[in-house]
Design an enzyme around this catalytic site. Structure first.
Site, PDB file in Angstrom:
ATOM      1  N   ASP A 148       0.763  -1.223   0.116  1.00 33.33           N
ATOM      2  CA  ASP A 148       0.081  -0.062  -0.094  1.00 33.33           C
ATOM      3  C   ASP A 148       0.903   1.234   0.230  1.00 33.33           C
ATOM      4  O   ASP A 148       1.287   1.518   1.015  1.00 33.33           O
ATOM      5  CB  ASP A 148      -0.784  -0.013   1.465  1.00 33.33           C
ATOM      6  CG  ASP A 148      -2.008  -0.872   1.125  1.00 33.33           C
ATOM      7  OD1 ASP A 148      -2.995  -1.001   0.444  1.00 33.33           O
ATOM      8  OD2 ASP A 148      -1.850  -1.991   2.131  1.00 33.33           O
ATOM      9  N   ARG A 156       4.081   2.411   2.504  1.00 31.37           N
ATOM     10  CA  ARG A 156       4.920   1.432   3.308  1.00 31.37           C
ATOM     11  C   ARG A 156       6.520   1.614   2.928  1.00 31.37           C
ATOM     12  O   ARG A 156       7.348   1.516   3.786  1.00 31.37           O
ATOM     13  CB  ARG A 156       4.568  -0.010   2.726  1.00 31.37           C
ATOM     14  CG  ARG A 156       3.323  -0.437   2.864  1.00 31.37           C
ATOM     15  CD  ARG A 156       2.410   0.099   4.234  1.00 31.37           C
ATOM     16  NE  ARG A 156       1.100  -0.566   4.263  1.00 31.37           N
ATOM     17  CZ  ARG A 156       0.336   0.054   5.069  1.00 31.37           C
ATOM     18  NH1 ARG A 156       0.429   0.660   6.192  1.00 31.37           N
ATOM     19  NH2 ARG A 156      -0.805  -0.551   4.826  1.00 31.37           N
ATOM     20  N   ARG A 219      -6.582  10.780   2.476  1.00 35.63           N
ATOM     21  CA  ARG A 219      -6.231   9.387   1.432  1.00 35.63           C
ATOM     22  C   ARG A 219      -6.993   9.911   0.243  1.00 35.63           C
ATOM     23  O   ARG A 219      -6.758   9.240  -0.864  1.00 35.63           O
ATOM     24  CB  ARG A 219      -6.376   8.275   2.044  1.00 35.63           C
ATOM     25  CG  ARG A 219      -5.597   7.931   3.366  1.00 35.63           C
ATOM     26  CD  ARG A 219      -6.137   6.554   4.085  1.00 35.63           C
ATOM     27  NE  ARG A 219      -6.159   5.371   3.268  1.00 35.63           N
ATOM     28  CZ  ARG A 219      -6.754   4.427   3.388  1.00 35.63           C
ATOM     29  NH1 ARG A 219      -7.162   3.985   4.441  1.00 35.63           N
ATOM     30  NH2 ARG A 219      -6.293   3.146   2.688  1.00 35.63           N
ATOM     31  N   LYS A 249      -9.564   2.014  -5.157  1.00 32.99           N
ATOM     32  CA  LYS A 249     -10.213   1.557  -3.734  1.00 32.99           C
ATOM     33  C   LYS A 249     -10.885   2.585  -3.168  1.00 32.99           C
ATOM     34  O   LYS A 249     -10.535   3.742  -3.648  1.00 32.99           O
ATOM     35  CB  LYS A 249      -8.933   0.760  -2.965  1.00 32.99           C
ATOM     36  CG  LYS A 249      -7.853   1.997  -2.574  1.00 32.99           C
ATOM     37  CD  LYS A 249      -6.899   1.092  -1.570  1.00 32.99           C
ATOM     38  CE  LYS A 249      -5.799   1.796  -1.287  1.00 32.99           C
ATOM     39  NZ  LYS A 249      -4.731   1.314  -0.746  1.00 32.99           N
ATOM     40  N   HIS A 262     -12.469  -1.378   8.971  1.00 32.86           N
ATOM     41  CA  HIS A 262     -11.435  -2.230   9.804  1.00 32.86           C
ATOM     42  C   HIS A 262     -12.020  -2.791  10.961  1.00 32.86           C
ATOM     43  O   HIS A 262     -11.640  -3.880  11.630  1.00 32.86           O
ATOM     44  CB  HIS A 262     -10.170  -1.348  10.199  1.00 32.86           C
ATOM     45  CG  HIS A 262      -9.407  -0.980   9.327  1.00 32.86           C
ATOM     46  ND1 HIS A 262      -9.520   0.108   8.411  1.00 32.86           N
ATOM     47  CD2 HIS A 262      -8.179  -1.588   8.668  1.00 32.86           C
ATOM     48  CE1 HIS A 262      -8.695   0.151   7.313  1.00 32.86           C
ATOM     49  NE2 HIS A 262      -7.893  -0.972   7.460  1.00 32.86           N
ATOM     50  N   ASP A 333     -10.671  -6.062  -0.454  1.00 36.82           N
ATOM     51  CA  ASP A 333     -10.022  -5.338   0.778  1.00 36.82           C
ATOM     52  C   ASP A 333      -9.399  -6.467   1.593  1.00 36.82           C
ATOM     53  O   ASP A 333      -9.594  -7.616   1.271  1.00 36.82           O
ATOM     54  CB  ASP A 333     -10.674  -4.502   1.364  1.00 36.82           C
ATOM     55  CG  ASP A 333      -9.844  -3.418   2.035  1.00 36.82           C
ATOM     56  OD1 ASP A 333      -8.801  -3.517   1.911  1.00 36.82           O
ATOM     57  OD2 ASP A 333     -10.588  -2.239   2.510  1.00 36.82           O
TER      58      ASP A 333
END
Length: 430
Positions: A148, A156, A219, A249, A262, A333
């Site tokens: 990601d 990352r 984001r 996404k 999440h 996801d």
């Protein structure tokens, strides 16, 4: 730096290319045509003509190309096909760990998180070990090495962990010119590929609602669907030019939801017409720009399939393909998320997702259980082998296409890591 310069030169050349050109076209006159008469026949007598090649799909290959890979997937052992549709997480920084997982479970790929990253040399070694594992399995297509990397707080490969360029959040892209966004994402892709990655789970195509949005926020490129769409399309073009596969996404849009998937299953109460006016606008633009992947969100869309996460809903996959015309790889996801607690264990989730229309399973909590469940479901007749072949074949086709994109983008080397600072700074200025 040389790799980035080559990519930017390719942008300039592409801008001069006829919009009717096709991949592989040489621009030479066809049978019965003249280079000096605008393509008119030089004789009134009938001239044999060669049928034009089939048009490419939005993301690159032709429909026949993809079908050829689906046919090849049908020739795989069931266990190989089942592993091909899984991207696994792992612990630690030892390159042998993910490579052994690929060999043991026939995995389609691996996803790296911050805890898997210790240094540039170590990440490169990890990518090399994963590709060697795929070759050991007899594959002539690459294995997915992914992360990601959106910029901002989801990145990352960042300067905090090594020599990589740190990019600003994607919110800057909403006001930036398309050229700036394209160049920034192409530069990011060059650094990723120079580090051994070939796939990035970006850009974020969500339209945020601002402070009430607890999950996406910066984001997202914008609260304005049209600005977000323009940024997403430019980002997809940039990743493609850099030779890395991108992923839109979180379909059909997480930015208007006030529950974090999440932790629990968010419910989207808007009508389809309302989704088309806001949330789906950037997804449509990204698909038209050539995104090879769409990531399905764990979102309950009441207008489509009440009570069922989009990632597990046949209605959601049908809408993506039939209404938005998407022909690439549909990936879930992350499957470790709390929104899926009601579905069951890793095996139940895997079978449900593939049966609904997913092509790739991202991060099952137990990849071995997920793979075995797919095998058992096909053998029991509760999952159609043709559906599994379709999923695996699309993944194989996409990875084969990535080698084409990388070849077009040109070679990279570890020296290219850190070369994106100028492009990142330009994006950060908006």
């Amino acid at each position: 730096m040389a790799a980035l310069t080559a990519v930017l030169t390719a942008f300039a050349l592409a801008a001069c290319t006829s919009p009717t050109g096709t991949p592989g076209s040489t621009g030479t006159p066809g049978p019965g045509e003249s280079a000096t008469n605008g393509g008119a026949a030089t004789s009134s007598s009938p001239t044999p003509t060669t049928p034009p090649p089939p048009p490419p799909l939005a993301w690159g290959p032709t429909e026949a190309d993809v079908q050829g890979w689906i046919d090849e997937a049908a020739g795989l052992d069931l266990a190989e096909a089942a592993g091909q549709v899984i991207i696994a997480r792992y612990s630690g920084t030892d390159p042998a760990t993910p490579a052994d997982l690929v060999r043991k479970l026939d995995l389609g790929g691996i996803v790296l998180f911050a805890g898997n990253i210790a240094s540039l040399d170590q990440v490169i070694a990890t990518g090399e070990a994963i590709q060697a594992a795929g070759e050991d399995l007899g594959r002539d297509w690459p294995t997915i090495v992914s992360a990601d990397d959106e910029g901002g707080r989801v990145q990352r490969l960042s300067g905090a962990r090594g020599p990589w360029t740190t990019f600003p959040s994607f919110s800057h892209a909403g006001d930036a010119p398309a050229k700036v966004v394209r160049e920034a994402m192409a530069a990011m892709a060059i650094e990723q590929r120079a580090s051994g990655l070939n796939t990035d789970f970006a850009p974020d195509a969500d339209v945020t609602i601002g402070p009430a949005d607890p999950t996406i926020g910066d984001r997202s490129a914008s609260e304005d669907p049209d600005k977000a769409a323009a940024a997403v399309a430019a980002a997809v073009e940039g990743f493609t030019a850099g030779g890395v596969l991108s992923s839109l996404k979180h379909f059909p849009g997480h930015g208007a939801l006030t529950v974090d998937s999440h932790k629990a299953l968010p419910v989207q109460e808007d009508t389809t017409a309302e989704l088309e006016e806001r949330d789906l606008v950037p997804f449509r633009a990204g698909i038209e720009a050539g995104a090879p992947m769409v990531m399905m969100g764990h979102i309950d869309v009441e207008a489509w399939d009440p009570g069922v996460p989009a990632s597990m809903s046949a209605a959601a996959y049908d809408y993506l393909r039939e209404e938005l015309g998407f022909t690439g790889v549909a990936i879930t996801d992350g499957l470790e998320m709390g929104a899926l607690d009601a579905i069951g264990d890793a095996g139940d989730i895997a079978v449900t997702a593939i049966g609904a229309g997913a092509d790739l399973l991202l991060g099952p909590t137990d990849p071995a259980l997920a793979r075995q469940a797919l095998i058992d479901a096909v053998e029991a007749g509760t999952l159609d082998r043709d559906r599994l072949n379709e999923a695996a074949g699309r993944v194989m086709a996409m990875m084969d296409w990535q080698t084409h994109l990388a070849s077009e983008a040109g070679p990279v080397s570890p020296a290219d890591v850190g070369s994106a600072k100028e492009a990142a700074a330009a994006l950060a200025g908006y």
